[in-house]
Design a protein around this motif. Structure first.
Motif, PDB file in Angstrom:
ATOM      1  N   THR A  40       0.865  -1.177   0.000  1.00 49.33           N
ATOM      2  CA  THR A  40       0.000   0.000   0.000  1.00 49.33           C
ATOM      3  C   THR A  40       0.901   1.225   0.000  1.00 49.33           C
ATOM      4  OG1 THR A  40      -1.760  -1.099   1.234  1.00 49.33           O
ATOM      5  CG2 THR A  40      -1.762   1.304   1.253  1.00 49.33           C
ATOM      6  N   ILE A  41       0.597   2.172  -0.854  1.00 52.09           N
ATOM      7  CA  ILE A  41       1.364   3.415  -0.923  1.00 52.09           C
ATOM      8  C   ILE A  41       0.575   4.511  -0.220  1.00 52.09           C
ATOM      9  CG2 ILE A  41       2.495   5.089  -2.405  1.00 52.09           C
ATOM     10  CD1 ILE A  41       3.675   2.249  -2.562  1.00 52.09           C
ATOM     11  N   LEU A  42       1.193   5.099   0.787  1.00 51.03           N
ATOM     12  CA  LEU A  42       0.590   6.195   1.548  1.00 51.03           C
ATOM     13  C   LEU A  42       1.231   7.501   1.079  1.00 51.03           C
ATOM     14  CD1 LEU A  42       0.841   4.437   5.009  1.00 51.03           C
ATOM     15  CD2 LEU A  42      -1.257   4.736   3.673  1.00 51.03           C
ATOM     16  N   ARG A  43       0.570   8.186   0.189  1.00 50.12           N
ATOM     17  CA  ARG A  43       1.131   9.425  -0.356  1.00 50.12           C
ATOM     18  C   ARG A  43       0.752  10.591   0.550  1.00 50.12           C
ATOM     19  NH1 ARG A  43       0.086   8.678  -6.912  1.00 50.12           N
ATOM     20  NH2 ARG A  43       1.892   7.305  -7.290  1.00 50.12           N
ATOM     21  N   ASN A  44       1.634  10.873   1.484  1.00 51.72           N
ATOM     22  CA  ASN A  44       1.366  11.919   2.474  1.00 51.72           C
ATOM     23  C   ASN A  44       1.543  13.309   1.888  1.00 51.72           C
ATOM     24  OD1 ASN A  44       1.021   9.851   4.279  1.00 51.72           O
ATOM     25  ND2 ASN A  44       2.857  10.256   5.480  1.00 51.72           N
ATOM     26  N   GLY A  45       0.596  14.182   2.228  1.00 51.37           N
ATOM     27  CA  GLY A  45       0.757  15.591   1.910  1.00 51.37           C
ATOM     28  C   GLY A  45       1.686  16.261   2.910  1.00 51.37           C
ATOM     29  N   TRP A  46       1.546  17.559   3.055  1.00 56.81           N
ATOM     30  CA  TRP A  46       2.478  18.347   3.883  1.00 56.81           C
ATOM     31  C   TRP A  46       2.143  18.219   5.364  1.00 56.81           C
ATOM     32  CZ3 TRP A  46       6.600  19.061   1.521  1.00 56.81           C
ATOM     33  CH2 TRP A  46       7.535  20.041   1.872  1.00 56.81           C
ATOM     34  N   TYR A  47       3.180  18.255   6.197  1.00 53.31           N
ATOM     35  CA  TYR A  47       2.998  18.231   7.646  1.00 53.31           C
ATOM     36  C   TYR A  47       2.855  19.657   8.181  1.00 53.31           C
ATOM     37  CZ  TYR A  47       4.952  13.495   7.215  1.00 53.31           C
ATOM     38  OH  TYR A  47       5.194  12.190   6.860  1.00 53.31           O
ATOM     39  N   THR A  48       1.823  19.903   8.955  1.00 56.80           N
ATOM     40  CA  THR A  48       1.655  21.224   9.553  1.00 56.80           C
ATOM     41  C   THR A  48       2.840  21.574  10.447  1.00 56.80           C
ATOM     42  OG1 THR A  48      -0.750  20.875   9.546  1.00 56.80           O
ATOM     43  CG2 THR A  48       0.087  22.712  10.857  1.00 56.80           C
ATOM     44  N   GLU A  49       3.429  20.581  11.087  1.00 53.62           N
ATOM     45  CA  GLU A  49       4.576  20.824  11.969  1.00 53.62           C
ATOM     46  C   GLU A  49       5.785  21.398  11.228  1.00 53.62           C
ATOM     47  OE1 GLU A  49       2.281  17.419  13.931  1.00 53.62           O
ATOM     48  OE2 GLU A  49       2.814  18.042  11.891  1.00 53.62           O
ATOM     49  N   ASN A  50       5.777  21.321   9.907  1.00 57.57           N
ATOM     50  CA  ASN A  50       6.868  21.940   9.144  1.00 57.57           C
ATOM     51  C   ASN A  50       6.939  23.450   9.373  1.00 57.57           C
ATOM     52  OD1 ASN A  50       7.551  19.482   8.033  1.00 57.57           O
ATOM     53  ND2 ASN A  50       6.473  19.815   6.114  1.00 57.57           N
ATOM     54  N   TYR A  51       5.852  24.034   9.910  1.00 61.31           N
ATOM     55  CA  TYR A  51       5.807  25.481  10.132  1.00 61.31           C
ATOM     56  C   TYR A  51       6.027  25.857  11.592  1.00 61.31           C
ATOM     57  CZ  TYR A  51       4.145  25.300   5.402  1.00 61.31           C
ATOM     58  OH  TYR A  51       4.046  25.041   4.046  1.00 61.31           O
ATOM     59  N   ALA A  52       6.470  24.904  12.401  1.00 65.55           N
ATOM     60  CA  ALA A  52       6.734  25.203  13.812  1.00 65.55           C
ATOM     61  C   ALA A  52       7.820  26.271  13.953  1.00 65.55           C
ATOM     62  CB  ALA A  52       7.131  23.936  14.560  1.00 65.55           C
ATOM     63  N   GLN A  53       8.866  26.172  13.136  1.00 64.98           N
ATOM     64  CA  GLN A  53       9.928  27.182  13.208  1.00 64.98           C
ATOM     65  C   GLN A  53       9.433  28.533  12.707  1.00 64.98           C
ATOM     66  OE1 GLN A  53      13.024  26.964  14.680  1.00 64.98           O
ATOM     67  NE2 GLN A  53      12.898  29.175  14.332  1.00 64.98           N
ATOM     68  N   THR A  54       8.504  28.511  11.758  1.00 62.83           N
ATOM     69  CA  THR A  54       7.914  29.753  11.272  1.00 62.83           C
ATOM     70  C   THR A  54       7.221  30.488  12.412  1.00 62.83           C
ATOM     71  OG1 THR A  54       7.557  28.732   9.101  1.00 62.83           O
ATOM     72  CG2 THR A  54       6.313  30.748   9.586  1.00 62.83           C
ATOM     73  N   VAL A  55       6.562  29.743  13.285  1.00 60.58           N
ATOM     74  CA  VAL A  55       5.903  30.351  14.445  1.00 60.58           C
ATOM     75  C   VAL A  55       6.935  31.040  15.327  1.00 60.58           C
ATOM     76  CG1 VAL A  55       4.548  29.911  16.532  1.00 60.58           C
ATOM     77  CG2 VAL A  55       4.024  28.669  14.420  1.00 60.58           C
ATOM     78  N   GLU A  56       8.034  30.358  15.609  1.00 58.91           N
ATOM     79  CA  GLU A  56       9.067  30.924  16.484  1.00 58.91           C
ATOM     80  C   GLU A  56       9.707  32.164  15.873  1.00 58.91           C
ATOM     81  OE1 GLU A  56       9.765  29.970  19.652  1.00 58.91           O
ATOM     82  OE2 GLU A  56       7.934  28.843  19.272  1.00 58.91           O
ATOM     83  N   THR A  57       9.978  32.102  14.572  1.00 63.12           N
ATOM     84  CA  THR A  57      10.579  33.264  13.905  1.00 63.12           C
ATOM     85  C   THR A  57       9.617  34.448  13.896  1.00 63.12           C
ATOM     86  OG1 THR A  57      11.905  31.808  12.489  1.00 63.12           O
ATOM     87  CG2 THR A  57      11.602  34.091  11.750  1.00 63.12           C
ATOM     88  N   ALA A  58       8.348  34.179  13.573  1.00 67.26           N
ATOM     89  CA  ALA A  58       7.352  35.259  13.519  1.00 67.26           C
ATOM     90  C   ALA A  58       7.111  35.870  14.889  1.00 67.26           C
ATOM     91  CB  ALA A  58       6.045  34.720  12.941  1.00 67.26           C
ATOM     92  N   LYS A  59       7.279  35.086  15.923  1.00 63.73           N
ATOM     93  CA  LYS A  59       7.130  35.621  17.286  1.00 63.73           C
ATOM     94  C   LYS A  59       8.146  36.724  17.539  1.00 63.73           C
ATOM     95  CE  LYS A  59       7.023  34.056  22.118  1.00 63.73           C
ATOM     96  NZ  LYS A  59       7.142  32.870  23.003  1.00 63.73           N
ATOM     97  N   GLN A  60       9.319  36.586  16.932  1.00 60.74           N
ATOM     98  CA  GLN A  60      10.372  37.579  17.118  1.00 60.74           C
ATOM     99  C   GLN A  60      10.267  38.735  16.132  1.00 60.74           C
ATOM    100  OE1 GLN A  60      12.332  37.204  19.764  1.00 60.74           O
ATOM    101  NE2 GLN A  60      11.286  35.256  20.196  1.00 60.74           N
ATOM    102  N   THR A  61       9.850  38.424  14.890  1.00 65.34           N
ATOM    103  CA  THR A  61       9.911  39.430  13.829  1.00 65.34           C
ATOM    104  C   THR A  61       8.571  40.072  13.494  1.00 65.34           C
ATOM    105  OG1 THR A  61       9.519  37.795  12.075  1.00 65.34           O
ATOM    106  CG2 THR A  61      11.811  38.143  12.781  1.00 65.34           C
ATOM    107  N   GLY A  62       7.462  39.397  13.835  1.00 62.42           N
ATOM    108  CA  GLY A  62       6.147  39.913  13.484  1.00 62.42           C
ATOM    109  C   GLY A  62       5.769  39.688  12.032  1.00 62.42           C
TER     110      GLY A  62
END
Length: 285
Positions: A134-156
């Motif tokens: 069975t092939i499980l073709r996964n889309g994007w992980y929301t957790e890929n944006y965890a660092q984006t949250v941290e960066t935006a917290k500092q930069t706005g």
């Protein structure tokens, strides 16, 4: 029935085992790991721990003996994955594994996503092996944006070269639940599942979600891919990594991560995790 999961101490593999432990006996589960020291918690819960690296065919064959179903979690070494995955597939066949599932990428055989070629090649190896699969073709992980949250917290700001592109992401736990469902039930042989979140959000919505999480206004600042490379290298990334990330944003702008299929929520029997909820949990951890 004995079920094995490769990459079992990784972010996805561990979640798959967590899910399987809710329905399977612990001693029927096998964690294939590179470092047994990192699998202490799994061993304490009764899971069998076997050591094998994707680059060690002999160790893989030993580790896969007696396995009925195998989940091959795609490796993390971009550029080396086809050979490594091939080792696992060959070892599975030699060891008498009856079924293999593989975590691929959405629309692997048709998409122009920069990550797709290695997944497409692996799918071809699995089908050529003759193993039920069975092939499980996964889309994007929301957790890929965890660092984006941290960066935006500092930069706005959320700075990205994604334009008006949308992302139908889901959490690793969502995808792990799908893998566990396939491994623990019948009737999935020969299926290819196109898995993605129930809703495709854009980067303005991402900025709005981050605003709620960090408690300050965050705006989306779209830039060109070359501009993003400059931003990322100025922040300390090497040119190659910055270019790779910019290419992912370009793929996002082209709509390659926006496909909503509904197959993930149907397979797991519940809606996929919403963006704000997923990012809140990722930020907390």
């Amino acid at each position: 029935m004995t079920i094995a999961v490769t990459g079992a101490t990784g972010q996805l593999g561990r979640l798959v085992l967590d899910e399987l432990l809710t329905s399977q006996e612990p001693d029927s589960l096998v964690a294939i790991v590179r470092d047994a020291a990192k699998a202490g918690e799994l061993a304490a819960r009764g899971v069998q721990v076997r050591v094998a690296d994707y680059s060690d065919p002999a160790a893989l064959e030993v580790a896969l003996r007696g396995i009925d179903k195998l989940l091959l979690v795609s490796g993390s070494e971009v550029g080396s994955r086809v050979a490594q995955h091939g080792n696992v597939i060959d070892a599975a066949k030699a060891a008498g594994v009856g079924f293999i599932a593989y975590t691929s990428v959405l629309a692997a055989d048709t998409t122009e996503l920069i990550l797709a070629p290695e997944h497409k090649a692996t799918e071809e190896l699995i089908r050529a092996s003759g193993l039920d699969n069975t092939i499980l073709r996964n889309g994007w992980y929301t957790e890929n944006y965890a660092q984006t949250v941290e960066t935006a917290k500092q930069t706005g700001a959320v700075v990205a070269a994604a334009g008006d592109g949308r992302v139908a992401s889901a959490t690793r736990a969502d995808y792990a639940a799908a893998a566990a469902a396939v491994l623990s039930s019948a009737g999935h042989e020969g299926r290819t599942y196109e898995l993605s979140g129930d809703y495709a959000w854009d980067f303005k919505e991402l900025a709005t979600a981050i605003t709620r999480i960090v408690g300050r206004e965050v705006v989306y600042q779209p830039v060109s891919a070359p501009e993003l490379v400059k931003v990322l290298t100025a922040a300390g990334l090497d040119e190659g990594t910055a270019g790779f990330l910019a290419a992912l944003d370009t793929d996002t702008e082209a709509g390659l991560l926006a496909t909503v299929t509904g197959e993930l929520s149907r397979l797991i029997g519940r809606p996929t995790t919403p963006l704000l909820q997923a990012l809140t949990s990722a930020a907390a951890s």
